[in-house]
Design an enzyme around this catalytic site. Structure first.
Site, short mmCIF file in Angstrom:
data_model
loop_
_atom_site.label_atom_id
_atom_site.label_comp_id
_atom_site.label_asym_id
_atom_site.label_seq_id
_atom_site.Cartn_x
_atom_site.Cartn_y
_atom_site.Cartn_z
N TYR A 31 7.96 -9.84 17.25
CA TYR A 31 7.41 -9.45 15.95
C TYR A 31 6.37 -8.35 16.08
O TYR A 31 6.44 -7.32 15.39
CB TYR A 31 6.79 -10.67 15.27
N SER A 39 2.24 -4.42 9.76
CA SER A 39 1.43 -5.62 9.92
C SER A 39 0.25 -5.31 10.82
O SER A 39 0.31 -4.41 11.67
CB SER A 39 2.26 -6.75 10.52
#
Length: 245
Positions: free
Chosen positions: A145, A132
C-alpha cells in the site's frame, strides 16, 4: 449550465461522500465505480445530479470504450481520481498477487485514467488525484500500500511539471486516517481519525481554492513530516519499535 465533476471510487468511503457533497452543491457528478447497486443507491439520493458509471478501472479496454461513447464536446471541470484499496502483507512470505492487485488499482488505474481523461480537461479545469500520507513513514505490513501511494504522489508531482504550460490545475490529495469502510477493517489505533464528511468538505474547499496539495488531518501531517526528517537510523529504530508496541 452546472459544473461537472467525474469521481472514481464513488461507491463508498471518501469517493461516495465527496460525490454526494458535490451533488448537494449543485454539480453534475459522473460517479464511477464497479458496484452498480451502490452507484444506483447513490444516484437515487441525488436525482438528476448523479450519473452512475459502472466500470472496472483496471480494465483499460472497457475504460476506452466508455470514454469513446461520451459526447465529443464533453469536458469536465474537475476530474477526481480517488479509487484505491489497501492490502496488508507479511514480510516473511510476500504475497505477489496482493502487490499486483494493489498497484493495479492504486497506481496503474490512476495512470490509465489520467491518459484517457486528460483530453476531457482544458485550461482552467482541475485534475485531482488522491494518494495518502502512508508513504511518509514506514508502517508495518504496508509494503504494498505505502509503495503504491508513494508512486502516485511522485507521478502527480512529475505530471504537474510536464503540464505546467497546459493551464490544467493539478491537485495532489494526501489524506491520513479517514473513517471509511476501508479503515474500519484496521485492527490498530488510528491517530486523528477524521469523519468522512469532513474529508469530503476539505477536498471540495481545497479544489475550489486552487490548492496544489491537500493534506489532512493537519495534526497527523505535521507529526508524520516531523518523523520523516529524523536521522535515518533513528527513524528506522522508531518504526521498528512502533511495530512491536
Amino acid at each position: 449550465m452546472s459544473a461537472t465533476i467525474l469521481i472514481t471510487g464513488a461507491s463508498s468511503g471518501i469517493g461516495r461522500e465527496t460525490a454526494s457533497y458535490y451533488a448537494q452543491q449543485g454539480w453534475t457528478v459522473y460517479a464511477v465505480a464497479r458496484s452498480e447497486d451502490k452507484l444506483a443507491a447513490l444516484a437515487a439520493e441525488h436525482p438528476e445530479k448523479i450519473i452512475p458509471v459502472s466500470l472496472d478501472l483496471t480494465d483499460y479496454a472497457a475504460m476506452q470504450e466508455w470514454q469513446a461513447s461520451l459526447p465529443a464536446a464533453l469536458h469536465f471541470d474537475v476530474v477526481l481520481l480517488n479509487a484505491g484499496n489497501c492490502e496488508y502483507v507479511e514480510a516473511n512470505d510476500l504475497d505477489l498477487d496482493a502487490f499486483a492487485r494493489t498497484f493495479a488499482i492504486n497506481f496503474q488505474a490512476v495512470v490509465s485514467s489520467t491518459k484517457l481523461l486528460l483530453p476531457r480537461l482544458k485550461a482552467g479545469n482541475t485534475l485531482a488525484i488522491v494518494s495518502s500520507m502512508a508513504h511518509f513513514f514506514p508502517f508495518t505490513r504496508s509494503e504494498a500500500y505505502g509503495a503504491s501511494k508513494a508512486a502516485v504522489s511522485y507521478f502527480v508531482d512529475s505530471l504537474r511539471v510536464d503540464l505546467s504550460d497546459s493551464g490544467i490545475h493539478i491537485c495532489l490529495i494526501e489524506p491520513g486516517f479517514i473513517d471509511t469502510p476501508l479503515t474500519q477493517k484496521n485492527d490498530f489505533q488510528m491517530p486523528f481519525l477524521m469523519p468522512v464528511a469532513a474529508a469530503a468538505k476539505r477536498i471540495f474547499d481545497g479544489i475550489e481554492a486552487g490548492k496544489l496539495r491537500l493534506r489532512f488531518p493537519r495534526r497527523l501531517a505535521y507529526l508524520l513530516k516531523t518523523l520523516s526528517v529524523l536521522p535515518y537510523g533513528l527513524r528506522c529504530k522508531l518504526a521498528a519499535k512502533m511495530k512491536q508496541s
